[in-house]
Design a protein around this motif. Structure first.
Motif, PDB file in Angstrom:
ATOM      1  N   VAL A   1       0.825  -1.207   0.000  1.00  0.00           N
ATOM      2  CA  VAL A   1       0.000   0.000   0.000  1.00  0.00           C
ATOM      3  C   VAL A   1       0.862   1.261   0.000  1.00  0.00           C
ATOM      4  CG1 VAL A   1      -1.662   1.324   1.348  1.00  0.00           C
ATOM      5  CG2 VAL A   1      -1.902  -1.146   1.184  1.00  0.00           C
TER       6      VAL A   1
ATOM      7  N   ILE B   1       2.277   2.156  -3.353  1.00  0.00           N
ATOM      8  CA  ILE B   1       1.294   2.771  -4.245  1.00  0.00           C
ATOM      9  C   ILE B   1       1.114   4.244  -3.880  1.00  0.00           C
ATOM     10  CG2 ILE B   1      -1.124   2.747  -4.975  1.00  0.00           C
ATOM     11  CD1 ILE B   1      -1.116  -0.262  -4.546  1.00  0.00           C
TER      12      ILE B   1
ATOM     13  N   LYS C   1      -4.456   2.153  -9.806  1.00  0.00           N
ATOM     14  CA  LYS C   1      -5.739   1.586  -9.384  1.00  0.00           C
ATOM     15  C   LYS C   1      -5.743   0.074  -9.609  1.00  0.00           C
ATOM     16  CE  LYS C   1      -9.219   5.062  -9.202  1.00  0.00           C
ATOM     17  NZ  LYS C   1     -10.573   5.422  -9.515  1.00  0.00           N
TER      18      LYS C   1
ATOM     19  N   TYR D   1      -3.744  -1.353  -7.020  1.00  0.00           N
ATOM     20  CA  TYR D   1      -4.483  -1.271  -5.762  1.00  0.00           C
ATOM     21  C   TYR D   1      -5.416  -2.471  -5.598  1.00  0.00           C
ATOM     22  CZ  TYR D   1      -7.408   0.708  -2.059  1.00  0.00           C
ATOM     23  OH  TYR D   1      -8.088   0.912  -0.897  1.00  0.00           O
TER      24      TYR D   1
ATOM     25  N   ILE E   1      -3.480  -5.391  -3.731  1.00  0.00           N
ATOM     26  CA  ILE E   1      -2.695  -5.151  -2.511  1.00  0.00           C
ATOM     27  C   ILE E   1      -2.782  -6.348  -1.575  1.00  0.00           C
ATOM     28  CG2 ILE E   1      -2.777  -2.631  -2.436  1.00  0.00           C
ATOM     29  CD1 ILE E   1      -5.190  -2.934  -0.508  1.00  0.00           C
TER      30      ILE E   1
ATOM     31  N   ALA F   1      -4.717   1.635   3.621  1.00  0.00           N
ATOM     32  CA  ALA F   1      -5.263   1.084   2.381  1.00  0.00           C
ATOM     33  C   ALA F   1      -6.527   1.840   1.987  1.00  0.00           C
ATOM     34  CB  ALA F   1      -5.559  -0.396   2.553  1.00  0.00           C
TER      35      ALA F   1
ATOM     36  N   GLY G   1      -7.125   4.329  -1.257  1.00  0.00           N
ATOM     37  CA  GLY G   1      -8.274   4.163  -2.143  1.00  0.00           C
ATOM     38  C   GLY G   1      -8.988   5.486  -2.376  1.00  0.00           C
TER      39      GLY G   1
END
Lengths: 557, 135, 244
Positions: free
Chosen positions: A428, A431, A463, A466, A469, A485, A489
């Motif tokens: 996470v 990202i 995305k 994501y 993850i 997380a 998002g």
């Protein structure tokens, strides 16, 4: 929802306007940890008889590059003075003149020195004041460290808010008659930012996903003086009190960019000037790796530091080991504020009856394309107050709707059966870091169509990552990785709106600067961007700007 | 709620602590010693109830007997009392709002003064012991 | 001080209350503060670590931890200033630990509330102008208004450690802050609230709160000043024959 300035102010307004209202103040932090405490410089209010509301309105509108709704601004500036006096009665230590009256100072883009301040800790002191006031009321219940995950809207009414109680990991549902969104902005989608790590746009993203449109999200303010390398805010008051910006040649370059206002020009203009200097090779390089920066010189106002700028003096000493009275402070434009937010009307109401918005979370819009320094804390106070009263009014004439169990279960599944169980090995934090880097580089002070396209592409890739993850922390108690997380998002959704909005806005206005369209285009873009959630990403529409007295003109400082 | 509770031992962990903490710990310690002495003193005095002779014998044993250690203990007791008194004066001044800004300097000044007085006291006391008229 | 890495040792506590220590190596060129070290660990080495943080500029009060045995704000503790490569991070003392470095601060905020830390006036509702206050009047309480409620003073205070009901430095300092404010009229209510066994009387002036306060508030001197106020209040009460 939200325990910062706007949230606290709204809570107090609600309990004071109606003796029977109870307020639940839900925050992912203890209220005093909210980022409002970091506001430094001041808050504009028309107190001096020689000043007037029209002047404050004009400054705000000119600062906004004419994108502000002028009726909202006119309404707003009239509400502010009472808020200053109210907080004074509640104990806020506004800085005083010798005669005991509240004193005011100059600030970027103001035509009259009207920024009320509490040394350079304005936000901190106002927060302490409001928090202390909240403690007088048993009817304000604090729900600290409850992390909001969604709100559900059912038959065009606010239905419930779902949260995770961080302390136990329990899924907790809040039901109420009305809801005020006051969860701040999303500055942390950038990496070099003055914002706290908790400023992740939760309120914006949650509302957006629930179908409440967001307004003008592409306008992200860059504060000229973010401390290098940490990004800690060095207040605009440093320049308002007479600080100089110097390039690597030691020259005060602002005379080229804003010949009259110089360093006291609005933030968008100063930030751009600094970036032009850095791009022209006149940035300073020093002890901070490859980062190029500009020097903020306060040595000639050394005698003022102790009284007027104690906090930044302290910060420079503690974090950079620099004595501001002796040497310059290294600064660089840093993400500071999202002008956009949940689209609300003058009464802070959203499209969903019973849901209100205030503070940085909302866009009314007063700030348009660029917020003036000293116009955010007063917005939180004035519109927080309005939101609190309106929400109380709404609550006293409506009941609590029946809980929509399906939506609650759906959200519960999303959290524990989807997000917690994803197992693709993606980190996470990585990202988030990549998102921040993309936003810094491609959606920064200078944007181009090409850069924005590349940013949108990267956001899609992120995305996709994501969706793969893996959350290593499987515990229930204080699972901050799960919190990360969810925040990432939210930020991915917001970043997509920001980048797409910026791509579609083929002009330069306020904080939004396109190198490929360097002029303002009133014929095509004197309008608000409204982003609405769809499964395939934001749907962008436009709404007109309300103009009353001031026709758009060229912005010269 | 008791999980975090510290023991009294924590009052005597001086590492990485300030002067105020040292003064505080020693004040507590010396206070306890003085209270202990007070009761010991009562215990000794209570021998008077058993007659003058018994009392004299006990006191002589303590002062001159085979247990010379008591003289050393007496000196230590004096140290403790003077320390406690001087710091007590500092605390009283501070509680009245006097010298708060310089409470550490005040600690040194008062303690130095008290120790000087104590030495003076010990000198005369020793003279008295030597001349045998101390009792 | 010679290596390229800091050796972090962090005290952990999991969901089930099991306490352990974890060791991590953090490259020196990646971090400057202890907080950045913790964030580096959580981002790159161990995602299960839990801690509180927010502003990273020593104003929100979130990241109070114990660094090498001393209560500090992680965000403003420069790692190189510790003069050692071994950095031991533990949760602050005198609070129940929820998980890892996260402690339960509810008791702290409850105590804070007991001192009635808000302006008390008769004339609520009339907000048409400011209440006059000269800079001199402001300076009387200025220092005490800087408290960020981080809880470091509570962790440092030896009395809080052995008497969990003691109101503690932050709460009492807030009382003085409002009592010294010229706009306030509620001093006597506050003195009644804190002039108790668990209030000012419990302070023995170890002064550690002032040693660790990141904002230079000096709570220990505040409590001494408050004690004098309590004393005067009690005496005047006795003279007026008012029974407590």
């Amino acid at each position: 929802m939200g325990g910062g300035l706007a949230g606290l102010r709204a809570a107090i307004a609600a309990v004071e306007s109606n003796g029977e209202i109870t307020v639940g103040l839900v925050s992912k932090l203890y209220p005093l940890r909210s980022h409002s405490v970091a506001a430094e410089g001041g808050t504009s209010a028309v107190l001096d008889p020689e000043d007037n509301f029209d002047l404050h309105s004009y400054d705000t509108i000119k600062g906004s590059d004419y994108l502000a709704d002028q009726d909202a601004v006119e309404e707003f500036v009239k509400l502010v003075p009472e808020q200053i006096y109210t907080t004074d009665h509640w104990g806020c230590p506004w800085s005083r003149a010798e005669d005991g009256r509240i004193s005011q100072r100059d600030f970027g883009g103001l035509s009259f020195p009207r920024a009320v301040f509490a040394a350079d800790k304005t936000g901190f002191h106002v927060m302490q004041t409001l928090y202390s006031r909240c403690l007088m009321y048993d009817r304000i219940h604090f729900y600290n460290e409850y992390f909001a995950t969604s709100i559900s809207v059912d038959s065009n009414r606010f239905n419930a808010m779902t949260t995770i109680n961080l302390r136990t990991g329990e899924y907790t549902i809040f039901q109420s008659k009305s809801l005020i969104l006051a969860a701040g902005g999303g500055g942390r989608m950038y990496r070099f930012s003055t914002c706290a790590h908790s400023t992740t746009g939760d309120g914006d993203a949650i509302a957006y996903r629930a179908g409440i449109p967001l307004k003008d999200m592409e306008f992200v303010q860059f504060h000229p003086t973010g401390l290098v390398p940490s990004g800690i805010l060095i207040t605009e008051a440093a320049r308002a009190e007479g600080g100089y910006l110097r390039n690597s040649e030691g020259k005060r370059f602002m005379e080229h960019y804003a010949p009259t206002k110089l360093e006291e020009a609005p933030r968008d203009i100063v930030s751009r000037a600094m970036m032009w200097e850095i791009e022209a090779g006149r940035g300073v390089r020093g002890g901070y790796g490859n980062i190029e920066y500009i020097n903020l010189d306060l040595t000639h106002i050394a005698d003022k530091l102790e009284e007027r700028l104690p906090m930044i003096t302290d910060i420079a000493r503690k974090f950079n080991n620099i004595d501001a009275a002796e040497g310059p402070i290294p600064v660089r434009p840093a993400t500071h504020y999202t002008m956009g937010g949940v689209s609300v009307g003058i009464g802070t109401e959203t499209v969903v009856p019973g849901v209100f918005g205030a503070g940085e979370n909302a866009s009314i819009s007063i700030h348009g394309a660029n917020r003036l320094g000293s116009n955010s804390t007063n917005e939180c106070l004035a519109l927080g107050n309005v939101a609190g009263k309106k929400a109380a009014e709404f609550a006293s004439s409506h009941g609590i709707p029946d809980l929509n169990h399906d939506k609650i279960r759906e959200e519960e599944k999303r959290l524990w059966e989807d997000i917690m169980r994803r197992d693709g090995g993606e980190n996470v934090a990585a990202i988030r870091s990549d998102l921040g880097h993309t936003m810094d580089v491609n959606v920064g002070v200078f944007k181009t169509g090409e850069k924005l396209e590349s940013a949108i592409k990267t956001i899609y890739e992120l995305k996709e990552r994501y969706s793969r993850i893996s959350i290593q922390d499987k515990s229930n108690v204080f699972n901050t990785e799960l919190q990360w997380a969810l925040e990432v998002g939210y930020m991915l959704d917001l970043a997509e709106i920001v980048a797409k909005g910026a791509f579609e806005r083929k002009e330069s206005r306020g904080a939004h600067y396109r190198k490929d369209f360097p002029k303002r285009d009133d014929d095509n873009f004197l309008k608000h961007t409204i982003a609405t959630y769809t499964r395939d990403g934001p749907r962008l529409e436009y709404s007109p700007v309300r103009i009353t007295k001031w026709q758009p003109a060229e912005r010269v400082y | 709620m008791t999980e975090h509770k510290a023991s009294i031992i924590s009052w005597f962990r001086f590492d990485r602590k300030g002067l105020g903490f040292f003064a505080y710990s020693m004040h507590r310690f010396s206070g306890v010693v003085i209270v202990f002495y007070l009761y010991l003193h009562y215990a000794v005095l209570s021998n008077l109830l058993r007659g003058q002779a018994t009392f004299d014998a006990v006191v002589r044993a303590a002062a001159y007997g085979p247990y010379g250690i008591f003289i050393v203990m007496d000196v230590l007791l004096t140290v403790v009392i003077f320390y406690h008194g001087a710091n007590g004066v500092r605390l009283m001044l501070n509680e009245m709002g006097l010298g708060l800004a310089h409470h550490k300097a005040l600690f040194f000044v008062l303690e130095a003064g008290a120790m000087a007085l104590m030495l003076l006291f010990l000198y005369y006391a020793w003279q008295a012991v030597l001349s045998g008229s101390g009792l | 001080m010679s290596g390229n890495e800091y050796e972090f040792t962090i005290k952990r506590k999991d969901d089930h209350g099991k306490v352990s220590y974890s060791d991590y190596s953090v490259p020196k060129d990646r971090i400057s503060t202890v907080f950045e070290g913790l964030l580096y660990i959580k981002e790159n080495l161990d995602q299960t670590l839990s801690m509180r943080y927010s502003c990273t500029m020593e104003i929100c009060g979130s990241c109070a931890v114990e660094v090498n045995g001393k209560p500090k704000m992680a965000c403003s503790t420069i790692a190189s200033s510790l003069k050692t490569d071994k950095i031991r991070v533990e949760p602050i003392r005198h609070f129940d630990v929820i998980k890892d470095l996260v402690v339960d601060l509810d008791s702290f905020f409850d105590k804070y509330r007991k001192g009635l830390p808000y302006i008390i006036r008769e004339d609520y509702g009339d907000y048409s102008s400011e209440l006059l206050q000269t800079p001199e009047q402001f300076q009387k309480y200025e220092q005490y208004s800087m408290c960020i409620k981080c809880g470091l003073c509570m962790a440092a205070c030896p009395i809080v450690g052995t008497d969990e009901d003691y109101l503690g430095p932050a709460s009492l300092t807030a009382v003085l802050r409002y009592n010294l404010d010229s706009r306030d009229e509620g001093g006597k209510y506050r003195l009644e609230a804190i002039g108790t066994e668990e209030g000012t009387s419990r302070c023995h002036y170890a002064g550690e709160c002032s040693e660790v306060c990141p904002k230079g508030v000096d709570p220990s001197s505040a409590i001494q000043k408050l004690r004098w106020q309590v004393f005067k209040h009690e005496i005047s009460g006795l003279i007026r024959g008012r029974r407590k």
